[in-house]
Design a protein around this motif. Structure first.
Motif, PDB file in Angstrom:
ATOM      1  N   GLU A 158      73.175  49.017  39.653  1.00 34.01           N
ATOM      2  CA  GLU A 158      74.005  48.403  38.619  1.00 34.01           C
ATOM      3  C   GLU A 158      75.207  49.273  38.277  1.00 34.01           C
ATOM      4  N   ALA A 159      74.971  50.561  38.097  1.00 32.41           N
ATOM      5  CA  ALA A 159      76.068  51.463  37.761  1.00 32.41           C
ATOM      6  C   ALA A 159      77.056  51.584  38.916  1.00 32.41           C
ATOM      7  N   ALA A 170      77.833  48.293  32.970  1.00 29.91           N
ATOM      8  CA  ALA A 170      77.590  49.264  31.905  1.00 29.91           C
ATOM      9  C   ALA A 170      76.087  49.523  31.807  1.00 29.91           C
ATOM     10  N   VAL A 171      75.685  50.758  31.983  1.00 30.78           N
ATOM     11  CA  VAL A 171      74.269  51.133  31.937  1.00 30.78           C
ATOM     12  C   VAL A 171      74.095  52.245  30.914  1.00 30.78           C
ATOM     13  N   ILE A 225      64.796  53.016  37.756  1.00 28.90           N
ATOM     14  CA  ILE A 225      65.856  53.985  38.042  1.00 28.90           C
ATOM     15  C   ILE A 225      66.680  53.593  39.269  1.00 28.90           C
ATOM     16  N   ALA A 226      66.046  53.038  40.308  1.00 29.98           N
ATOM     17  CA  ALA A 226      66.810  52.610  41.488  1.00 29.98           C
ATOM     18  C   ALA A 226      67.714  51.427  41.146  1.00 29.98           C
ATOM     19  N   LEU A 227      67.216  50.509  40.331  1.00 35.26           N
ATOM     20  CA  LEU A 227      68.024  49.357  39.929  1.00 35.26           C
ATOM     21  C   LEU A 227      69.195  49.789  39.049  1.00 35.26           C
ATOM     22  N   ARG A 228      68.956  50.779  38.184  1.00 29.76           N
ATOM     23  CA  ARG A 228      70.054  51.287  37.351  1.00 29.76           C
ATOM     24  C   ARG A 228      71.146  51.892  38.222  1.00 29.76           C
ATOM     25  N   LEU A 229      70.758  52.556  39.312  1.00 30.88           N
ATOM     26  CA  LEU A 229      71.753  53.113  40.232  1.00 30.88           C
ATOM     27  C   LEU A 229      72.611  51.998  40.821  1.00 30.88           C
TER      28      LEU A 229
END
Length: 368
Positions: free
Chosen positions: A292-293, A298-299, A286-290
């Motif tokens: 990236e977004a 695109a996530v 979840i932290a990595l998705r933040l």
């Protein structure tokens, strides 16, 4: 190599965030306002931190955004990951200053204010048909009740100071008097039963769900009601959906944890929450998705993208919680705590990165 700047490094969640980003190949820069830290932040000793910086003054100072911006400008468009509410709010207010130089996912000030306000959240949840505790405008029809300010963090209260339980009228009057020192109109709610849980969600700039993580509380300290001392990763899609509905209705952006008691929504923590280290141990991205977004990638949401059944304990607090349970005759719960000394994972112990654990324990003991 992409750089991520972790602010408010004094908080224990910064240790886990540094390990998550460092292992993913980010260059981690840890930052702390000197005036807010009594000791050197333990995360500064992590092998995953490439640089550490102490900024003059405190994060609440008027000059703090400028000091932080000056540091940000030294890097090639880093991702800004505020660990504490002070920096989150400061960047939210001054977003036009920061946007040309770094990437972040942070809601505007009016949205943060709304989701931080327990009464506003309560009304919105009712409008959406979500379950919340009953509130009382006048005398409660039944006890026990819980009394709390609309936004305890706003008044600098510790977690255990942000509420009081009243079992009768005398205790209610005392609780109201205490809370009115901070908030002239504290919230009075029925005390609902059930397990404590959190649905942690990540929303992108369009308030789309792009990440989620769930946990349930196993033990708290103080055991009468306080922060999580031991918790476990779970996947509860109904709670995740309710949390998403609620936050999307505000146009929320970023990371937040919606707190539940049983099936009832209690409040929103629109920031990195206390049991965030469990996301690292459960291998949640979840932290990595933040990051990236925030950087414009695109996530898409991937349900249950982490390990469930991972149990984590905070060594000192959970030991105290276990001893308290045993002392007060709650033997079954207490012996569960004893068993977790062997089976649960400690929040900050890491064979590849042992220094922060030692520094954290030393800082905690010295502080006490």
């Amino acid at each position: 190599m992409k750089t991520v700047i972790l602010t408010d490094a004094k908080y224990r969640s910064a240790i886990s965030a540094a390990r998550t980003f460092g292992r993913a190949g980010y260059r981690v820069v840890a930052v702390q306002a000197r005036g807010d830290a009594g000791v050197t932040p333990p995360v500064f000793s992590s092998r995953f931190v490439a640089e550490s910086h102490l900024l003059d003054g405190g994060a609440a100072d008027a000059a703090y955004p400028g000091r932080l911006l000056e540091l940000v400008q030294k890097y090639q468009r880093p991702v800004l990951f505020p660990v504490g509410a002070a920096t989150l709010n400061a960047v939210s207010r001054e977003r036009e200053l920061f946007e040309p130089y770094c990437d972040f996912l942070i809601s505007p000030p009016n949205v943060l204010d709304a989701v931080n306000d327990k009464e506003t959240v309560h009304r919105r949840a009712l409008e959406l048909g979500l379950r919340v505790p009953r509130e009382y405008d006048g005398a409660p029809e039944a006890f026990p009740v819980i009394v709390k300010p609309r936004c305890g963090e706003k008044y600098g209260l510790r977690a255990e100071e942000r509420y009081a339980v009243a079992h009768d009228r005398a205790e209610l009057d005392a609780a109201l008097a205490r809370m009115r020192r901070y908030d002239p109109s504290p919230v009075v709610q029925e005390l609902v039963s059930g397990a404590g849980a959190g649905a942690c969600v990540l929303l992108d700039r369009d308030s789309r769900l792009i990440g989620a993580f769930g946990h349930r509380r196993v033990r708290e300290y103080p055991v009468t009601g306080g922060p999580s001392a031991c918790c476990e990763s779970v996947y509860e899609p109904e709670k995740i959906d309710a949390a998403y509905q609620l936050l999307r209705s505000f146009g929320f952006v970023g990371l937040a944890m919606v707190e539940f008691k049983g099936e009832h929504i209690l409040e929103v923590n629109p920031r990195v929450w206390g049991s965030f280290p469990l996301t690292t141990l459960a291998r949640s991205p979840i932290a990595l998705r933040l990051a990236e977004a925030a950087a414009g990638e695109a996530v898409e949401y991937a349900p249950r993208d982490y390990d469930t059944g991972v149990r984590m304990r905070f060594l000192l607090n959970d030991t105290l919680a276990t001893l308290s349970l045993l002392t007060h005759g709650r033997l079954r719960e207490g012996f569960g705590g004893v068993a977790d000394m062997l089976r649960a994972r400690e929040a900050f112990r890491d064979r590849d990165d042992p220094a922060p654990m030692r520094a954290y324990l030393k800082a905690t003991v010295l502080k006490k």
